[in-house]
Scaffold this motif. Structure first.
Motif, PDB file in Angstrom:
ATOM      1  N   ALA A   1       0.822  -1.211   0.000  1.00 45.77           N
ATOM      2  CA  ALA A   1       0.000   0.000   0.000  1.00 45.77           C
ATOM      3  C   ALA A   1       0.860   1.267   0.000  1.00 45.77           C
ATOM      4  CB  ALA A   1      -0.929   0.002   1.206  1.00 45.77           C
ATOM      5  N   HIS A   2       2.078   1.173   0.484  1.00 51.67           N
ATOM      6  CA  HIS A   2       2.951   2.350   0.593  1.00 51.67           C
ATOM      7  C   HIS A   2       4.007   2.427  -0.508  1.00 51.67           C
ATOM      8  CE1 HIS A   2       1.192   3.229   4.470  1.00 51.67           C
ATOM      9  NE2 HIS A   2       1.483   2.007   4.902  1.00 51.67           N
ATOM     10  N   GLN A   3       4.000   1.490  -1.469  1.00 52.39           N
ATOM     11  CA  GLN A   3       5.033   1.424  -2.502  1.00 52.39           C
ATOM     12  C   GLN A   3       5.140   2.716  -3.325  1.00 52.39           C
ATOM     13  OE1 GLN A   3       7.295  -1.025  -3.483  1.00 52.39           O
ATOM     14  NE2 GLN A   3       6.826  -2.125  -1.606  1.00 52.39           N
ATOM     15  N   ASP A   4       3.986   3.270  -3.745  1.00 49.90           N
ATOM     16  CA  ASP A   4       4.021   4.479  -4.570  1.00 49.90           C
ATOM     17  C   ASP A   4       4.631   5.656  -3.815  1.00 49.90           C
ATOM     18  OD1 ASP A   4       2.946   3.180  -6.738  1.00 49.90           O
ATOM     19  OD2 ASP A   4       0.870   3.753  -6.255  1.00 49.90           O
ATOM     20  N   ALA A   5       4.271   5.818  -2.552  1.00 42.66           N
ATOM     21  CA  ALA A   5       4.811   6.913  -1.743  1.00 42.66           C
ATOM     22  C   ALA A   5       6.314   6.742  -1.538  1.00 42.66           C
ATOM     23  CB  ALA A   5       4.097   6.990  -0.399  1.00 42.66           C
ATOM     24  N   VAL A   6       6.741   5.526  -1.311  1.00 41.73           N
ATOM     25  CA  VAL A   6       8.167   5.255  -1.097  1.00 41.73           C
ATOM     26  C   VAL A   6       8.956   5.515  -2.385  1.00 41.73           C
ATOM     27  CG1 VAL A   6       9.831   3.421  -0.603  1.00 41.73           C
ATOM     28  CG2 VAL A   6       7.804   3.664   0.811  1.00 41.73           C
ATOM     29  N   ARG A   7       8.399   5.117  -3.529  1.00 42.92           N
ATOM     30  CA  ARG A   7       9.075   5.374  -4.807  1.00 42.92           C
ATOM     31  C   ARG A   7       9.210   6.878  -5.052  1.00 42.92           C
ATOM     32  NH1 ARG A   7       5.740   1.092  -6.933  1.00 42.92           N
ATOM     33  NH2 ARG A   7       7.026  -0.776  -7.063  1.00 42.92           N
ATOM     34  N   ALA A   8       8.145   7.628  -4.782  1.00 44.34           N
ATOM     35  CA  ALA A   8       8.192   9.083  -4.967  1.00 44.34           C
ATOM     36  C   ALA A   8       9.239   9.711  -4.058  1.00 44.34           C
ATOM     37  CB  ALA A   8       6.816   9.692  -4.699  1.00 44.34           C
ATOM     38  N   GLN A   9       9.274   9.258  -2.807  1.00 46.57           N
ATOM     39  CA  GLN A   9      10.273   9.778  -1.865  1.00 46.57           C
ATOM     40  C   GLN A   9      11.686   9.403  -2.321  1.00 46.57           C
ATOM     41  OE1 GLN A   9      10.306   8.145   2.124  1.00 46.57           O
ATOM     42  NE2 GLN A   9      10.755  10.169   2.960  1.00 46.57           N
TER      43      GLN A   9
END
Length: 156
Positions: free
Chosen positions: A95-103
């Motif tokens: 669920a947090h993959q997109d946020a982690v990639r952006a960061q």
């Protein structure tokens, strides 16, 4: 002063270059050939060439040794970082993959910008690190490089 006449056969390319040099320097082709022959036949010409080559080889050896040392430090640094990163990084939930990639992308962009600024200033982080660890080694290398530059300047 008497002169000895000599007929020479040289490749056309050498003849063309000799003509160009004579015109450029405003001297005769004979004087250029005589100077080159005098230099070649000089008893210390070989010693001078050998000393110049030895200085250059010494400089290349020191540069190679610095490169080898720097590469070893770099390899160890990357290996330790990868080991540390793989040891302490926890898996990220789906669920947090997109946020982690952006960061991660933002951090990488910041890293590249910082690296660019650092390189533009002409500093070497590796050199700074080596200087912190072994200040005498860096000072000796700088002194050796300065003496080689001075010797090369005197030889020419």
């Amino acid at each position: 002063m008497s002169q000895y006449r000599l007929n020479l056969f040289i490749p056309p390319d050498h003849a063309r270059r000799l003509d160009e040099l004579a015109v450029k320097k405003g001297v005769s082709k004979s004087s250029i050939v005589a100077a080159a022959l005098a230099s070649w036949l000089s008893p210390d010409a070989g010693d001078q060439r050998e000393a110049a080559i030895a200085r250059r080889l010494d400089r290349l050896t020191r540069q190679y040794e610095r490169l080898e040392r720097d590469q070893a430090i770099l390899i160890e640094t990357v290996a330790l970082y990868v080991r540390y990163y793989l040891t302490v990084t926890t898996p990220v939930p789906e669920a947090h993959q997109d946020a982690v990639r952006a960061q991660g992308k933002a951090r990488f962009t910041q890293f590249v910008e910082q690296l660019g600024r650092h390189l533009l200033r002409g500093h070497s982080l590796l050199r700074d690190l080596v200087e912190e660890i072994q200040p005498d080694t860096v000072r000796r290398e700088a002194d050796a490089a300065a003496s080689v530059r001075q010797a090369d300047g005197e030889a020419t």
